[in-house]
Write an enzyme that holds these catalytic residues in place. Sequence first.
Site, PDB file in Angstrom:
ATOM      1  CB  SER A   1     -41.870  26.330 -54.090  1.00 23.67           C
ATOM      2  OG  SER A   1     -43.281  26.218 -54.071  1.00 23.67           O
TER       3      SER A   1
ATOM      4  CG  HIS B   1     -41.308  22.869 -56.656  1.00 27.85           C
ATOM      5  ND1 HIS B   1     -40.988  21.543 -56.871  1.00 27.85           N
ATOM      6  CD2 HIS B   1     -42.299  22.862 -55.735  1.00 27.85           C
ATOM      7  CE1 HIS B   1     -41.736  20.769 -56.104  1.00 27.85           C
ATOM      8  NE2 HIS B   1     -42.567  21.549 -55.397  1.00 27.85           N
TER       9      HIS B   1
ATOM     10  CG  ASP C   1     -45.767  23.241 -54.663  1.00 27.04           C
ATOM     11  OD1 ASP C   1     -45.333  22.089 -54.757  1.00 27.04           O
ATOM     12  OD2 ASP C   1     -45.166  24.146 -54.048  1.00 27.04           O
TER      13      ASP C   1
ATOM     14  CG  MET D   1     -51.515  21.904 -53.639  1.00 26.72           C
ATOM     15  SD  MET D   1     -51.488  22.901 -52.136  1.00 26.72           S
ATOM     16  CE  MET D   1     -49.723  23.168 -51.970  1.00 26.72           C
TER      17      MET D   1
ATOM     18  CG  HIS E   1     -44.990  18.556 -55.752  1.00 25.65           C
ATOM     19  ND1 HIS E   1     -44.711  19.041 -54.494  1.00 25.65           N
ATOM     20  CD2 HIS E   1     -45.392  17.271 -55.573  1.00 25.65           C
ATOM     21  CE1 HIS E   1     -44.949  18.098 -53.597  1.00 25.65           C
ATOM     22  NE2 HIS E   1     -45.371  17.021 -54.230  1.00 25.65           N
TER      23      HIS E   1
ATOM     24  CG  MET F   1     -48.675  17.844 -53.616  1.00 28.05           C
ATOM     25  SD  MET F   1     -48.265  19.325 -52.687  1.00 28.05           S
ATOM     26  CE  MET F   1     -47.886  20.423 -54.034  1.00 28.05           C
TER      27      MET F   1
ATOM     28  CG  MET G   1     -43.461  15.258 -50.048  1.00 19.97           C
ATOM     29  SD  MET G   1     -43.243  16.780 -50.987  1.00 19.97           S
ATOM     30  CE  MET G   1     -43.915  18.006 -49.854  1.00 19.97           C
TER      31      MET G   1
ATOM     32  N   GLY H   1     -49.135  20.439 -48.797  1.00 14.10           N
ATOM     33  CA  GLY H   1     -50.368  21.222 -48.774  1.00 14.10           C
ATOM     34  C   GLY H   1     -50.125  22.696 -48.488  1.00 14.10           C
TER      35      GLY H   1
ATOM     36  CG  ASP I   1     -41.434  20.194 -51.973  1.00 16.49           C
ATOM     37  OD1 ASP I   1     -41.296  21.339 -51.498  1.00 16.49           O
ATOM     38  OD2 ASP I   1     -42.413  19.852 -52.671  1.00 16.49           O
TER      39      ASP I   1
ATOM     40  N   GLY J   1     -39.673  23.259 -46.135  1.00 17.56           N
ATOM     41  CA  GLY J   1     -38.946  23.769 -44.975  1.00 17.56           C
ATOM     42  C   GLY J   1     -37.461  23.964 -45.192  1.00 17.56           C
TER      43      GLY J   1
ATOM     44  CB  SER K   1     -41.489  30.601 -46.989  1.00 19.78           C
ATOM     45  OG  SER K   1     -41.225  29.325 -46.520  1.00 19.78           O
TER      46      SER K   1
HETATM   47  C1  DX5 Z   1     -45.787  21.896 -49.930  1.00 20.90           C
HETATM   48  C2  DX5 Z   1     -45.212  22.145 -51.288  1.00 20.90           C
HETATM   49  C3  DX5 Z   1     -43.876  22.766 -51.238  1.00 20.90           C
HETATM   50  C4  DX5 Z   1     -43.886  24.168 -50.679  1.00 20.90           C
HETATM   51  C5  DX5 Z   1     -42.566  24.441 -50.041  1.00 20.90           C
HETATM   52  O1  DX5 Z   1     -46.975  21.254 -50.083  1.00 20.90           O
HETATM   53  O2  DX5 Z   1     -45.083  20.920 -51.984  1.00 20.90           O
HETATM   54  O3  DX5 Z   1     -43.264  22.756 -52.521  1.00 20.90           O
HETATM   55  O4  DX5 Z   1     -44.123  25.132 -51.680  1.00 20.90           O
HETATM   56  O5  DX5 Z   1     -42.633  25.630 -49.358  1.00 20.90           O
HETATM   57  P1  DX5 Z   1     -41.591  26.023 -48.227  1.00 20.90           P
HETATM   58  O6  DX5 Z   1     -40.242  26.039 -48.912  1.00 20.90           O
HETATM   59  O7  DX5 Z   1     -42.043  27.346 -47.775  1.00 20.90           O
HETATM   60  O8  DX5 Z   1     -41.645  24.950 -47.183  1.00 20.90           O
HETATM   61 ZN    ZN Z   2     -43.842  20.987 -53.829  1.00 18.30          ZN
END
Ligand code: DX5
Ligand code: ZN
Length: 220
Positions: free
Chosen positions: A8, A32, A34, A36, A65, A67, A136, A141, A174, A176, A197
Amino acid sequence: MHTLIAPSILAADFARLGDEVNTVAPYVDLLHVDVMDGHFVPNISLGIPVIHSLRRVTDLKFDCHLMMHNADRYFPEIKAAGADLVSVHLEVYPDPRSTATAARSEGLEFSVAINPPTEFSALEPFLEICDMIVIMSVHPGFGGQSFIEDSLRKMEIARKSIESKGLATDIEVDGGIGAANIRRARDAGANVFVAGSSVFGKEDSVKAVQRLRSEIESSE
Ligand code: DX5
Ligand code: ZN
């Protein structure tokens, strides 16, 4: 079951985004992205111009993705920018059938994501219209949050349901995900692994991806 790693970019250094992506590209399966809107989720990340710029530097498949509210309004632009697959949220589209049709008519693959409080049973009636579903495992976010263990239960239920229906729907997890839990997610039934991360947050992103892959590809 094929397993795919989708770093991501939310955790990447946006000032060096092209380099960050190209560094890991030979070792990953999807990218990936994201998006938002600061409304469906309490944060703003990046949008269509960034997808467009990234398309010029990589051939990787883009897993976008979304959001956001009104995601379907932007499908044509998202496709034109270079996206391959879009995930919308079931919390925004409780009946995503016409949204799936809109995505496919643009030539996009279609996926639906569910947040931690949303049960898989709400998504189950729509499995047939999804190339992928997203469980998720954090509240969407923000990157860098801790994995919510209850999402493993949902992956198990989802995998059983997909198999019993004879479908080939991918299950993406997706949030952690890292070396400490990716194998448990695989064993629970996920086969597409988002990692922000735990890839771009590490000093050596290639080594980080290789570590994740060794966790999911070993048979033990
Ligand atoms: C959260 C995103 C994830 C995020 C994951 O809102 O949808 O895709 O980037 O990041 P990590 O892998 O650090 O949890
Ligand atoms: Zn995501």
